[in-house]
Design a protein around this motif. Structure first.
Motif, PDB file in Angstrom:
ATOM      1  N   GLU A   1      20.722 -14.099  29.335  1.00 43.09           N
ATOM      2  CA  GLU A   1      20.881 -12.791  28.679  1.00 43.09           C
ATOM      3  C   GLU A   1      21.028 -11.684  29.707  1.00 43.09           C
TER       4      GLU A   1
ATOM      5  N   ILE B   1      18.844 -10.775  31.865  1.00 43.84           N
ATOM      6  CA  ILE B   1      17.591 -10.068  32.064  1.00 43.84           C
ATOM      7  C   ILE B   1      16.911 -10.707  33.263  1.00 43.84           C
TER       8      ILE B   1
ATOM      9  N   LYS C   1      12.746   5.249  23.270  1.00 50.44           N
ATOM     10  CA  LYS C   1      13.424   5.368  21.984  1.00 50.44           C
ATOM     11  C   LYS C   1      12.658   4.564  20.943  1.00 50.44           C
ATOM     12  N   GLU C   2      13.077   4.733  19.712  1.00 53.32           N
ATOM     13  CA  GLU C   2      12.335   4.105  18.619  1.00 53.32           C
ATOM     14  C   GLU C   2      12.440   2.587  18.696  1.00 53.32           C
ATOM     15  N   ASP C   3      11.344   1.920  18.446  1.00 50.01           N
ATOM     16  CA  ASP C   3      11.344   0.469  18.567  1.00 50.01           C
ATOM     17  C   ASP C   3      12.154  -0.179  17.465  1.00 50.01           C
TER      18      ASP C   3
ATOM     19  N   LEU D   1      15.259  -1.607  18.742  1.00 54.60           N
ATOM     20  CA  LEU D   1      15.170  -2.781  19.606  1.00 54.60           C
ATOM     21  C   LEU D   1      14.933  -4.031  18.788  1.00 54.60           C
ATOM     22  N   VAL D   2      14.107  -3.930  17.780  1.00 53.08           N
ATOM     23  CA  VAL D   2      13.796  -5.121  17.011  1.00 53.08           C
ATOM     24  C   VAL D   2      14.893  -5.395  16.003  1.00 53.08           C
ATOM     25  N   GLY D   3      15.867  -4.525  15.960  1.00 53.85           N
ATOM     26  CA  GLY D   3      17.065  -4.802  15.179  1.00 53.85           C
ATOM     27  C   GLY D   3      16.864  -4.651  13.690  1.00 53.85           C
ATOM     28  N   ASP D   4      16.213  -3.591  13.262  1.00 52.24           N
ATOM     29  CA  ASP D   4      16.040  -3.383  11.834  1.00 52.24           C
ATOM     30  C   ASP D   4      17.263  -2.725  11.212  1.00 52.24           C
TER      31      ASP D   4
ATOM     32  N   TYR E   1      20.471   6.013  30.241  1.00 47.64           N
ATOM     33  CA  TYR E   1      19.843   4.734  30.576  1.00 47.64           C
ATOM     34  C   TYR E   1      19.987   3.741  29.436  1.00 47.64           C
ATOM     35  N   LEU E   2      20.042   4.265  28.233  1.00 48.49           N
ATOM     36  CA  LEU E   2      19.934   3.389  27.076  1.00 48.49           C
ATOM     37  C   LEU E   2      21.276   2.925  26.566  1.00 48.49           C
TER      38      LEU E   2
ATOM     39  N   ALA F   1      22.083  -0.723  27.220  1.00 45.64           N
ATOM     40  CA  ALA F   1      21.090  -1.621  26.636  1.00 45.64           C
ATOM     41  C   ALA F   1      21.221  -1.671  25.130  1.00 45.64           C
TER      42      ALA F   1
ATOM     43  N   VAL G   1      21.941  -4.882  22.737  1.00 47.02           N
ATOM     44  CA  VAL G   1      21.023  -5.343  21.699  1.00 47.02           C
ATOM     45  C   VAL G   1      21.734  -5.376  20.372  1.00 47.02           C
TER      46      VAL G   1
ATOM     47  N   GLU H   1      23.898  -8.368  20.068  1.00 45.58           N
ATOM     48  CA  GLU H   1      23.186  -9.645  19.918  1.00 45.58           C
ATOM     49  C   GLU H   1      22.547  -9.795  18.544  1.00 45.58           C
ATOM     50  N   SER H   2      22.214  -8.664  17.925  1.00 46.82           N
ATOM     51  CA  SER H   2      21.461  -8.776  16.687  1.00 46.82           C
ATOM     52  C   SER H   2      22.357  -9.124  15.508  1.00 46.82           C
TER      53      SER H   2
END
Lengths: 354, 315
Positions: free
Chosen positions: B20, B22, B284-286, B289-292, B302-303, B306, B310, B313-314
């Motif tokens: 990935e 990382i 930033k809000e999670d 990241l968790v892909g909701d 920076y983001l 990323a 994400v 991938e989601s």
């Protein structure tokens, strides 16, 4: 957002991932359920992203440390060891390995060394007039006495006949010796020494048993016992030593012919130059790895031969079968070996094309 | 970029780049932890054999076999079991258990390839067959030579190779590891620590005196965080001594009185960086990241990469 707040929020996900990791490491994949696996993947990606962004988040070092360990654990659960493809085992065993062995210079070398020394020692021990005390010097007088006593009786009456525990003993003992012979091969000199020692001792024992010093009956018992499992066992020793030497030589000379390499083994930045006889130089450690990759299948074949030899040694050699039957078994085994190494092993055009 | 400090050259951390893309660090296991795991495995093997033996001889299981006329089979099975225990116990476990054996599992060790990937059957076989080399050099006991009985001499297995070879390479690899291209890593469960609390009100007050436009560079943030997390182990004098190097120039810069407590200033900086409303805003809000599936913003440079990744991938 405050860093402290952010960590408080993410903590829930990190801990969920941690719990899933623990669950996955302790239970089987099927019982976890598709939903949990999908969740695991999502959380893993999220943790990876957190780690990647740790620097711009300005997370404190101990949290970063924690994340490294968490991602490491999850990585270990996500990427599992690959299972062996058992459907290919026939192809490997009957197409690739014999060709590998047929072409392998180290196996050829050990083959010639072993049989030369074996025959020489046998010849010298069988002629006690010209070479007095040769067998006793090589094998040891005590051992020779022991062998002569052992074979004073017929093989079928000696060991209480064929037993399963005998078979297990031979598997354990002989294969163990084979593996040690293979491992010692990495030192090259050690491997050759072990091989030559075995060849000399075995040759001298055979020769002594055939010499006029030994009574007709004892020598007949000895050869009756040894004939059946001889072909497999001696070949297995040669193979094990050859496989060991292959590793040892790949350490000494880190050059490999390009035609003997697999595509993923070419060093980075090297292009195939269509000159198949080109020799590619490696760092020694990489060369050692390539050597080990070549040697392990040979050692596998050797182990199989050791086990077959142990079976014959335990079930057929001490059985009350007539001597002719045991000789037929030996001839049959030798024939099988010929077919395996020469017919199956002979290099063919189609393998170049493939 | 290594975890807290740039100590790559001397540390036992090993960077792994996953598919990935990382990068994370594995800690390579040293010889003594592995020795412990090896001894545990040895003890487990011994215990199993002992339990088997006791079950056969004392608990009457053996007589059952003998009465059934299967004594021969029993001995055969025992010899075969000993053979596999001897040569293939480690390899089989490492293959089936994803690079761990019972001993390694108890000590949180795992075998991976040089690249941090899981090992395959070939690698587990090679690295364990060459355990035999680790026992070298084998030294015959001197009195056996003196007795002139060369054959049954007792041999001391020194295991020196197992100790010397790992010392001379970066990843503590045994000979078997070198040949198979594997290494042993520590896979610890570590506890998530909370952000250190600043109990001292004075630190919070002092934080207000730090200029609003002051943004601490990253290396300084790391240093301050490390200091504050560990300061409770130090005495006052020691704190002062350590904090001085950073605090003195800072006091100068902020225009604060030179007799301010150094320790307090660093606490204030920590509070300001991690806990106050003015703390760094790179987060930033999670939920993204968790892909909701909520909206993504690309406001922060920076983001940008990323969050795109994400998002991809989601799907």
């Amino acid at each position: 957002m405050k860093v402290a707040q952010l960590i408080e929020k993410r903590r829930v996900y990190w801990q969920e991932l941690e719990n899933l990791c623990a669950q996955m490491s302790s239970s089987r994949k099927k019982t976890i359920g598709a939903r949990n696996i999908a969740r695991f993947a999502t959380l893993y990606r999220a943790a990876c992203a957190d780690l990647a962004l740790a620097d711009s988040y300005q997370l404190p070092p101990n949290i970063v440390d924690y994340l490294h360990k968490l991602v490491g654990r999850a990585h270990g659960q996500l990427y599992r060891s690959r299972r062996v493809d058992w459907s290919k085992i026939g192809d490997i065993l009957f197409r690739q390995i014999p060709r590998e062995i047929f072409q392998d210079r180290c196996v050829q070398l050990t083959f010639w060394l072993f049989w030369m020394v074996f025959l020489l020692a046998g010849f010298m021990a069988a002629n006690p007039d010209r070479f007095p005390n040769f067998a006793a010097d090589i094998v040891g007088a005590e051992n020779i006495d022991m062998y002569e006593q052992m074979y004073a009786e017929a093989p079928s009456s000696r060991n209480n006949g064929p037993t399963a525990s005998g078979a297990a003993f031979y598997v354990n003992h002989n294969t163990g010796i084979g593996i040690k012979c293979f491992v010692v091969g990495i030192t090259v000199i050690g491997g050759i020494c072990v091989l030559l020692y075995n060849a000399a001792v075995l040759g001298a024992t055979f020769g002594h048993m055939a010499s006029p010093n030994v009574s007709e009956e004892v020598s007949q018992h000895f050869f009756e016992f040894v004939t059946a499992h001889g072909p497999f066992e001696l070949t297995a020793i040669v193979l094990a030593a050859g496989a060991g030497l292959r590793i040892g030589f790949s350490l000494i000379s880190p050059y490999h012919k390009e035609e003997s390499l697999q595509p993923d083994e070419l060093p980075e930045g090297e292009e195939s130059l269509f000159d198949k006889s080109r020799r590619v130089a490696y760092e020694r450690i990489d060369s050692l790895r390539i050597g080990a990759k070549r040697a392990l299948p040979i050692m596998g074949a050797s182990a199989i031969l050791f086990i077959l030899a142990a079976m014959i040694e335990a079930w057929i050699s001490p059985s009350p079968l007539p001597e002719q039957a045991k000789q037929v078994v030996a001839i049959f085994c030798s024939g099988l070996l010929m077919v395996y190494f020469i017919v199956l092993g002979y290099p063919r055009r189609e393998s170049d094309a493939a | 970029m290594v975890a807290p400090w740039n100590t790559e050259a001397i540390d036992s951390q090993f960077k792994v780049v996953t598919p990935e893309n990382i990068a994370f660090n594995y800690q390579v296991a040293g010889p003594f932890r592995r020795l412990l795991a090896f001894l545990l495995d040895l003890a487990i093997r011994g215990a199993v054999i002992l339990a088997f033996f006791i079950a056969l001889s004392c608990a009457g299981l053996g007589s059952v076999f003998v009465n059934a006329g299967l004594e021969d089979l029993m001995f055969a099975l025992m010899t075969l079991a000993a053979f596999f225990f001897n040569w293939f116990y480690m390899a089989a476990f490492e293959y089936w258990w994803n690079g761990t054996t019972p001993g390694k599992w108890l000590l949180n060790l795992r075998v991976t390839t040089d690249e941090g990937e899981p090992i395959n059957l070939f690698q587990s076989a090679v690295r364990n067959l060459f355990r035999y080399v680790d026992m070298w050099p084998m030294v015959p006991l001197p009195f056996a030579v003196m007795r002139e009985e060369m054959t049954p001499e007792p041999v001391v297995v020194t295991f020196l190779f197992a100790l010397i070879v790992p010392i001379f390479n970066q990843r503590f690899q045994r000979i078997g590891d070198l040949i198979a291209g594997t290494m042993v890593v520590i896979e610890d469960r570590s506890w998530l620590m909370k952000i250190a609390k600043i109990e001292d009100d004075r630190a919070r007050l002092l934080a207000d005196y730090i200029p609003l436009n002051f943004v601490a560079p990253r290396s300084m943030v790391k240093a301050v965080a490390t200091y504050v997390e560990r300061r409770r182990y130090f005495t006052t004098a020691r704190r002062r001594e350590i904090a001085r190097h950073l605090a003195e120039p800072l006091l100068d810069k902020f225009g604060l009185p030179a007799d301010t407590s150094y320790d307090l200033l660093l606490c204030a900086l920590y509070y300001r960086t991690f806990l106050s409303k003015h703390s760094a805003d790179g987060t930033k809000e999670d939920s993204q990241l968790v892909g909701d599936g909520t909206t993504r913003e690309h406001s922060n440079p920076y983001l940008a990469t990323a969050s795109v990744k994400v998002g991809a991938e989601s799907k």
